[in-house]
Write a protein that holds these residues in place. Structure first.
Motif, PDB file in Angstrom:
ATOM      1  N   PHE A  79       0.837  -1.203   0.000  1.00 24.89           N
ATOM      2  CA  PHE A  79       0.000   0.000   0.000  1.00 24.89           C
ATOM      3  C   PHE A  79       0.873   1.254   0.000  1.00 24.89           C
ATOM      4  O   PHE A  79       0.644   2.182  -0.786  1.00 24.89           O
ATOM      5  CB  PHE A  79      -0.940   0.003   1.209  1.00 24.89           C
ATOM      6  N   SER A  80       1.862   1.294   0.883  1.00 28.17           N
ATOM      7  CA  SER A  80       2.726   2.470   0.984  1.00 28.17           C
ATOM      8  C   SER A  80       3.445   2.747  -0.331  1.00 28.17           C
ATOM      9  O   SER A  80       3.558   3.905  -0.758  1.00 28.17           O
ATOM     10  CB  SER A  80       3.744   2.300   2.112  1.00 28.17           C
ATOM     11  N   HIS A  81       3.902   1.690  -0.987  1.00 20.86           N
ATOM     12  CA  HIS A  81       4.577   1.850  -2.277  1.00 20.86           C
ATOM     13  C   HIS A  81       3.609   2.395  -3.330  1.00 20.86           C
ATOM     14  O   HIS A  81       3.932   3.354  -4.044  1.00 20.86           O
ATOM     15  CB  HIS A  81       5.179   0.522  -2.736  1.00 20.86           C
ATOM     16  N   ALA A  82       2.409   1.794  -3.415  1.00 21.41           N
ATOM     17  CA  ALA A  82       1.409   2.241  -4.398  1.00 21.41           C
ATOM     18  C   ALA A  82       1.005   3.688  -4.132  1.00 21.41           C
ATOM     19  O   ALA A  82       0.887   4.494  -5.063  1.00 21.41           O
ATOM     20  CB  ALA A  82       0.182   1.323  -4.363  1.00 21.41           C
ATOM     21  N   PHE A  83       0.802   4.027  -2.866  1.00 18.01           N
ATOM     22  CA  PHE A  83       0.406   5.387  -2.515  1.00 18.01           C
ATOM     23  C   PHE A  83       1.513   6.379  -2.873  1.00 18.01           C
ATOM     24  O   PHE A  83       1.247   7.445  -3.414  1.00 18.01           O
ATOM     25  CB  PHE A  83       0.053   5.484  -1.023  1.00 18.01           C
ATOM     26  N   GLY A  84       2.752   6.018  -2.573  1.00  8.56           N
ATOM     27  CA  GLY A  84       3.884   6.881  -2.919  1.00  8.56           C
ATOM     28  C   GLY A  84       3.994   7.110  -4.415  1.00  8.56           C
ATOM     29  O   GLY A  84       4.273   8.229  -4.862  1.00  8.56           O
ATOM     30  N   GLN A  85       3.768   6.050  -5.194  1.00  9.71           N
ATOM     31  CA  GLN A  85       3.795   6.180  -6.657  1.00  9.71           C
ATOM     32  C   GLN A  85       2.681   7.101  -7.140  1.00  9.71           C
ATOM     33  O   GLN A  85       2.872   7.884  -8.071  1.00  9.71           O
ATOM     34  CB  GLN A  85       3.631   4.796  -7.314  1.00  9.71           C
ATOM     35  N   TYR A  86       1.526   7.006  -6.515  1.00 11.82           N
ATOM     36  CA  TYR A  86       0.349   7.764  -6.936  1.00 11.82           C
ATOM     37  C   TYR A  86       0.420   9.231  -6.508  1.00 11.82           C
ATOM     38  O   TYR A  86       0.094  10.124  -7.284  1.00 11.82           O
ATOM     39  CB  TYR A  86      -0.912   7.113  -6.351  1.00 11.82           C
ATOM     40  N   CYS A  87       0.827   9.477  -5.269  1.00 13.46           N
ATOM     41  CA  CYS A  87       0.767  10.837  -4.700  1.00 13.46           C
ATOM     42  C   CYS A  87       2.109  11.534  -4.583  1.00 13.46           C
ATOM     43  O   CYS A  87       2.158  12.742  -4.352  1.00 13.46           O
ATOM     44  CB  CYS A  87       0.133  10.787  -3.309  1.00 13.46           C
ATOM     45  N   GLY A  88       3.191  10.796  -4.652  1.00 11.61           N
ATOM     46  CA  GLY A  88       4.496  11.411  -4.482  1.00 11.61           C
ATOM     47  C   GLY A  88       4.886  11.600  -3.024  1.00 11.61           C
ATOM     48  O   GLY A  88       5.915  12.195  -2.738  1.00 11.61           O
ATOM     49  N   LEU A  89       4.048  11.121  -2.109  1.00 12.10           N
ATOM     50  CA  LEU A  89       4.323  11.187  -0.669  1.00 12.10           C
ATOM     51  C   LEU A  89       3.984   9.838  -0.061  1.00 12.10           C
ATOM     52  O   LEU A  89       3.107   9.137  -0.561  1.00 12.10           O
ATOM     53  CB  LEU A  89       3.443  12.239   0.013  1.00 12.10           C
ATOM     54  N   SER A  90       4.632   9.491   1.029  1.00 13.84           N
ATOM     55  CA  SER A  90       4.236   8.292   1.749  1.00 13.84           C
ATOM     56  C   SER A  90       2.897   8.579   2.430  1.00 13.84           C
ATOM     57  O   SER A  90       2.538   9.752   2.624  1.00 13.84           O
ATOM     58  CB  SER A  90       5.282   7.918   2.807  1.00 13.84           C
ATOM     59  N   PRO A  91       2.147   7.538   2.826  1.00 13.98           N
ATOM     60  CA  PRO A  91       0.885   7.782   3.533  1.00 13.98           C
ATOM     61  C   PRO A  91       1.078   8.647   4.783  1.00 13.98           C
ATOM     62  O   PRO A  91       0.274   9.544   5.052  1.00 13.98           O
ATOM     63  CB  PRO A  91       0.401   6.382   3.889  1.00 13.98           C
ATOM     64  N   ARG A  92       2.131   8.387   5.540  1.00  9.03           N
ATOM     65  CA  ARG A  92       2.361   9.170   6.757  1.00  9.03           C
ATOM     66  C   ARG A  92       2.692  10.634   6.439  1.00  9.03           C
ATOM     67  O   ARG A  92       2.234  11.553   7.115  1.00  9.03           O
ATOM     68  CB  ARG A  92       3.466   8.527   7.588  1.00  9.03           C
TER      69      ARG A  92
END
Length: 181
Positions: A152-165
């Motif tokens: 999830f963290s990897h996918a989110f980082g790819q999508y938003c350019g930021l980690s979830p945190r």
């Protein structure tokens, strides 16, 4: 109008400033980072594209209109049950179409593959959850159908350019509430 059905009225604008302010209000919706503003932006995008297509003399075939209606219902279903972990085979099962046909329809309607559509839905929901809830990143990843928080963290980082945190720290508003309450 029948009970429960909202009828909308088209208003003419004689005042260009008023119209400009209403359009700018739609653009400001993006800053709110919540479900309603996401829906407002998606509706505005759809309205803009319909208007543009009509002004250019383009129209969608009856078959594509039917597909758009079917797939709109499908994406609503996907969004309401993300924790089940949707796959292309699941989508084919629901629609009754082959993998290649589902992919072709998605590319024509949205310029995205079915997997990209599912990822978009998950990431939009993740942004809302990170912004407006105190649930842990681990819990959010599970609710979105990820078996590992790292995926999830990897996918989110790819999508938003930021980690979830990082995203929560920058855009979250629940942290402010917890320190005052």
């Amino acid at each position: 109008c029948p009970s429960g059905i909202i009828d909308y009225e088209v208003l003419s604008f004689n005042n260009g400033d008023d119209l400009r302010e209403r359009i700018m209000g739609v653009f400001r919706e993006e800053q709110y980072q919540d479900v309603q503003s996401d829906m407002a932006m998606e509706l505005f995008e759809e309205l803009f594209l319909v208007s543009l297509k009509r002004s250019l003399g383009l129209s969608e075939s009856t078959l594509m209109q039917r597909h758009r209606h079917e797939f709109s219902a499908l994406w609503t279903r996907v969004a309401s049950s993300l924790s089940t972990g949707w796959s292309l085979d699941d989508i084919c099962s629901v629609t009754g179409y082959s993998r290649s046909h589902v992919t072709r329809i998605c590319l024509e309607l949205y310029s995205k593959t079915p997997g990209e559509m599912i990822t978009d839905i998950k990431m939009k929901q993740a942004k809302v959850m990170l912004t407006n809830s105190v649930q842990s990143v681990d819990r959010i990843s599970t609710l979105l159908g990820y078996s590992r928080v790292s995926a999830f963290s990897h996918a989110f980082g790819q999508y938003c350019g930021l980690s979830p945190r990082e995203y929560r720290k920058q855009y979250g508003n629940m942290g402010e509430m917890s320190t005052t309450g």
